[in-house]
Design an enzyme around this catalytic site. Structure first.
Site, PDB file in Angstrom:
ATOM      1  N   ILE A 123       3.171  -6.305   7.729  1.00 24.65           N
ATOM      2  CA  ILE A 123       2.279  -6.070   6.584  1.00 24.65           C
ATOM      3  C   ILE A 123       3.025  -5.808   5.288  1.00 24.65           C
ATOM      4  O   ILE A 123       2.417  -5.697   4.226  1.00 24.65           O
ATOM      5  CB  ILE A 123       1.323  -4.892   6.868  1.00 24.65           C
ATOM      6  CG1 ILE A 123       2.106  -3.613   7.168  1.00 24.65           C
ATOM      7  CG2 ILE A 123       0.377  -5.222   7.991  1.00 24.65           C
ATOM      8  CD1 ILE A 123       1.218  -2.392   7.370  1.00 24.65           C
ATOM      9  N   GLY A 132      13.781  -1.913   4.535  1.00 26.65           N
ATOM     10  CA  GLY A 132      13.053  -1.935   5.789  1.00 26.65           C
ATOM     11  C   GLY A 132      11.820  -2.793   5.734  1.00 26.65           C
ATOM     12  O   GLY A 132      11.356  -3.177   4.663  1.00 26.65           O
ATOM     13  N   ASP A 149       9.714   6.601  -8.145  1.00 21.68           N
ATOM     14  CA  ASP A 149       9.277   5.198  -8.193  1.00 21.68           C
ATOM     15  C   ASP A 149       7.754   5.122  -8.164  1.00 21.68           C
ATOM     16  O   ASP A 149       7.186   4.343  -7.401  1.00 21.68           O
ATOM     17  CB  ASP A 149       9.881   4.410  -7.030  1.00 21.68           C
ATOM     18  CG  ASP A 149       9.745   2.895  -7.241  1.00 21.68           C
ATOM     19  OD1 ASP A 149       9.599   2.472  -8.409  1.00 21.68           O
ATOM     20  OD2 ASP A 149       9.764   2.154  -6.251  1.00 21.68           O
ATOM     21  N   GLY A 176      10.126  -3.089   2.243  1.00 19.41           N
ATOM     22  CA  GLY A 176      10.674  -2.349   1.119  1.00 19.41           C
ATOM     23  C   GLY A 176      12.116  -2.717   0.905  1.00 19.41           C
ATOM     24  O   GLY A 176      12.589  -3.730   1.399  1.00 19.41           O
ATOM     25  N   GLY A 177      12.842  -1.878   0.152  1.00 23.52           N
ATOM     26  CA  GLY A 177      14.213  -2.213  -0.194  1.00 23.52           C
ATOM     27  C   GLY A 177      15.106  -2.426   1.014  1.00 23.52           C
ATOM     28  O   GLY A 177      15.922  -3.329   1.033  1.00 23.52           O
ATOM     29  N   LYS A 186       7.722   1.584  10.160  1.00 25.42           N
ATOM     30  CA  LYS A 186       8.747   1.080   9.243  1.00 25.42           C
ATOM     31  C   LYS A 186      10.091   1.120   9.936  1.00 25.42           C
ATOM     32  O   LYS A 186      10.489   2.124  10.512  1.00 25.42           O
ATOM     33  CB  LYS A 186       8.791   1.917   7.964  1.00 25.42           C
ATOM     34  CG  LYS A 186       9.748   1.362   6.913  1.00 25.42           C
ATOM     35  CD  LYS A 186       9.597   2.096   5.588  1.00 25.42           C
ATOM     36  CE  LYS A 186      10.488   1.501   4.522  1.00 25.42           C
ATOM     37  NZ  LYS A 186      10.321   2.179   3.221  1.00 25.42           N
TER      38      LYS A 186
END
Length: 734
Positions: A115, A121, A231, A118-119, A138
């Site tokens: 789904i 994972g 972030d 990220g940076g 994750k």
């Protein structure tokens, strides 16, 4: 940001960007889509595009190409993908992955589908064995399990574990795969990014602010746990609709910073010279890369940027343009430039038809945002962090004040602003009060305006009483003076100052009489006040007639006798503006005399030149109001101020040659004559003329009776003599 950028550092930054572009292009298997991406990225730089294409060809023959530093380039590439989710980059089996496939089992969890990522994972939807629920799992991707990435992944897991808040995605479990890659499990958030959700639901401004308040509460909770998110952006805040309740969830603490101590594992993942966050939402201290410590106020800036986009329909800065401008220009823009006001951006979005809001909504929003919302957003986004809201709670409290129509701390306070807020909070009561007030005014037939508070009404009533009493006292004083009862009139005026009277044409005569009476007794301050009010009243009348009266001849000397040189200079400026040029000899003679009591500049002399010509060439004779001797005095003064000393002496002698019963005209001419002769080096003759003027002045002053009136002449003519004598004595010496 440093004033001078190290060339080596700038080269390193450029290399990081090139690596990010390379990594992104490498993940696009379709040649056509890869070519379109490179053409868009290197627009205007064909050489850069060709060089990147060569690198990609080499990458096909060398599996170890750019392996060193891959972690950072993959993160930058993923930031590009996160910011532009609709560019259509496919992420198939050829993309870098965790190595886990759909249907695989990790611990108690079965992977259902991928789904997101990220940076460092990938995120899977997974089913938990023994429980009827799905979760988000994750896991670090294959090839990305370096020491620094594993440490950063562990920090994210620990960060989420210590936070318990309904608007922060909860951590449910953690562990390692059979190959040793860490993973953790958290609740599955089935929602859209907050900006997309608001547009899809067509939420109005209050609803968006209520949703944003929950985000502030979540960030405040993280800050209290000692965590800075660093972030905050729309894609990291997902919103679910749970039974009609909108629930935002803050996700992705992958680059969060521990403020208190070190979390288990490796802390301090930030490296000098690296961006940590998404540029359009990053605070200036994050951009500056100067080693400045990042604290919770960096998140306050990002919250302000998020609020900006929620209200205006666009982010404060265009991410695509920032990336295209290069790292150095991006730094400068984010640190130095301020975005347009949210209200202005909303207006532009309305003109361009952007967003899913109903037609006409954005136009109304632009007007609503103008004011408190603009102030709140810009206080949160202050470049200097000490000037921002210091906590997420303080930002939330100011938004709550706005929603409750209370004054906000972001805006500079004023009485009108507080009254407006009072009306907005008590609209029904205020409308009813105004209706009752109007009914009362109509019923009683009064013209008195009532204020919101009884104290203001009483103050106005007291002022009107004082004003009425002052009018009566002035009328009584004039009558007493005419009856010769000066002592009684003096006591009455000292107890009730004339300043209380409203200016009107009818009051001019009253002020004229009182000013002349006070000047006769040497009460120059009181006389000056009277003549000031007299001139305010006569401004409403005929301009030409004003110059032909003695009002200006009384006012100018009175100001100087009272020691108020500034008031005289203002009067002179007004005379030059209103009455120049003179229309006849009488106007010219009086205008020159009234304007030249003190030295003037060349511009004033130039303005008065035409009036001097009118005075010089106008007819005069017996019975004429502009008699030769008075014109000679004014012309003598004009030529002296102009620096034409010989002509000034000639005109002064002409004035003195005509007999003067009062003595004031002749004495004034002798003062001008003394100063002109002194300027020509005739010191002895100058001192003789001044002594004659002073002797005549002393003789007249010795004859003033108890009533205060000089035996002959007028008080203001002798005031002119005293003013010129003081100037001459300061020049020549006693």
């Amino acid at each position: 940001m440093k004033d001078i950028i190290d060339p080596a550092e700038e080269a390193t930054d450029s290399l990081a960007i090139e690596n990010a572009i390379f990594e992104t292009a490498l993940q696009i298997p379709d040649p056509t889509q890869r070519r379109e991406f490179l053409e868009r990225t290197f627009q205007g730089d064909p050489g850069g595009r060709e060089g990147m294409e060569d690198l990609l060809k080499l990458a096909g023959t060398s599996s170890a190409f750019f392996l060193e530093g891959r972690m950072r380039t993959a993160e930058l590439a993923q930031e590009v993908i996160d910011e532009f989710p609709d560019v259509g980059f496919p992420l198939g089996e050829e993309a870098v992955s965790s190595g886990e496939k759909e249907g695989a089992t990790i611990g108690r969890y079965t992977l259902l589908r991928k789904i997101g990522e990220g940076g460092g994972g990938e995120i899977f939807e997974a089913a938990q064995d023994g429980m009827v629920r799905t979760v988000a799992l994750k896991i670090i991707r294959s090839g990305m399990d370096t020491e620094s990435v594993v440490s950063r992944f562990e920090i994210e897991r620990q960060t989420l574990e210590i936070m318990e808040h309904p608007n922060i995605a909860r951590v449910l479990d953690a562990g390692k795969t059979t190959s040793g890659r860490p993973y953790f499990v958290m609740e599955l958030v089935r929602g859209a990014r907050i900006t997309t959700f608001c547009e899809a639901e067509q939420l109005d401004i209050p609803a968006r602010l209520e949703l944003f308040l929950k985000v502030c509460q979540a960030i405040q909770h993280a800050h209290q746990k000692g965590i800075v998110h660093r972030d905050i952006k729309p894609s990291n805040i997902l919103v679910e609709n749970l039974d009609g309740t909108y629930v935002p969830k803050v996700i992705d603490f992958g680059i969060a910073k521990a403020m208190q101590g070190q979390l288990h594992g490796r802390a301090g993942m930030t490296q000098l010279g690296q961006f940590i966050g998404t540029p359009a939402y990053m605070s200036p201290e994050q951009i500056d890369m100067g080693g400045m410590d990042i604290d919770t106020r960096a998140d306050i800036y990002s919250l302000g940027a998020l609020l900006y986009e929620l209200l205006a329909g666009r982010p404060p800065f265009d991410t695509e343009k920032l990336l295209e401008s290069g790292l150095t220009e991006m730094r400068r823009a984010l640190i130095e430039d301020n975005p347009p006001l949210p209200s202005e951006t909303s207006r532009l979005a309305a003109e361009e038809g952007k967003g899913n809001t109903l037609p006409g909504t954005r136009e109304k929003w632009a007007n609503t945002l103008r004011g408190d919302p603009d102030w709140i957003v810009f206080k949160a986004m202050e470049k200097e962090r000490n000037r921002r809201y210091q906590t997420a709670n303080s930002l939330a409290m100011d938004i709550r004040r706005y929603l409750q129509n209370e004054p906000v701390i972001a805006r500079k306070p004023s009485r009108g602003y507080f009254m407006l807020k009072f009306f907005q909070r008590n609209r029904a009561a205020c409308v009813l009060g105004v209706a009752m007030l109007l009914s009362l005014v109509a019923g009683l037939g009064t013209t008195t305006a009532l204020y919101f508070r009884e104290k203001d009404a009483l103050a106005e009533q007291a002022r009107l009483k004082r004003q009425a009493q002052a009018r009566a006292n002035v009328s009584r004083a004039v009558f007493l003076v005419s009856e010769g009862k000066t002592a009684e009139a003096d006591r009455l005026l000292r107890a009730n100052p004339v300043e209380s009277i409203d200016v009107s044409p009818e009051a001019a005569e009253v002020f004229r009489s009182l000013g002349s009476w006070n000047a006769t007794f040497g009460r120059w301050r009181q006389a000056a006040d009277c003549f000031r009010l007299m001139n305010e009243a006569t401004r409403l009348g005929n301009r030409a007639k004003m110059l032909e009266t003695v009002d200006l001849l009384m006012t100018g000397p009175t100001y100087l006798e009272a020691g108020d040189q500034k008031a005289y200079e203002n009067l002179r400026a007004e005379m030059l503006d209103r009455y120049v040029p003179a229309q006849n000899g009488l106007q010219g003679e009086r205008l020159l005399k009234a304007c030249l009591l003190l030295p003037v500049d060349a511009r004033t002399i130039e303005l008065l030149e035409s009036s001097a010509e009118v005075c010089r060439h106008s007819p005069s004779g017996a019975g004429s109001v502009g008699m030769t001797e008075w014109k000679a005095l004014s012309l003598a003064l004009f030529h002296y101020r102009k620096g034409e000393f010989q002509e000034a002496i000639r005109q002064a002698d002409k004035c003195i040659a005509i007999r003067d019963k009062a003595g004031s005209r002749e004495s004034a001419a002798r003062c001008v004559l003394a100063m002109a002769r002194f300027k020509r080096g005739e010191t002895k003759e100058a001192r003789g003329e001044l002594e004659k003027a002073k002797a005549e002045m002393q003789r007249v002053e010795a004859q003033i009776d108890e009533a205060g009136f000089p035996p002959i002449g007028t008080w203001f003519a002798w005031a002119v003599v005293r003013i010129l004598a003081r100037e001459a004595e300061a020049m020549i010496g006693p």
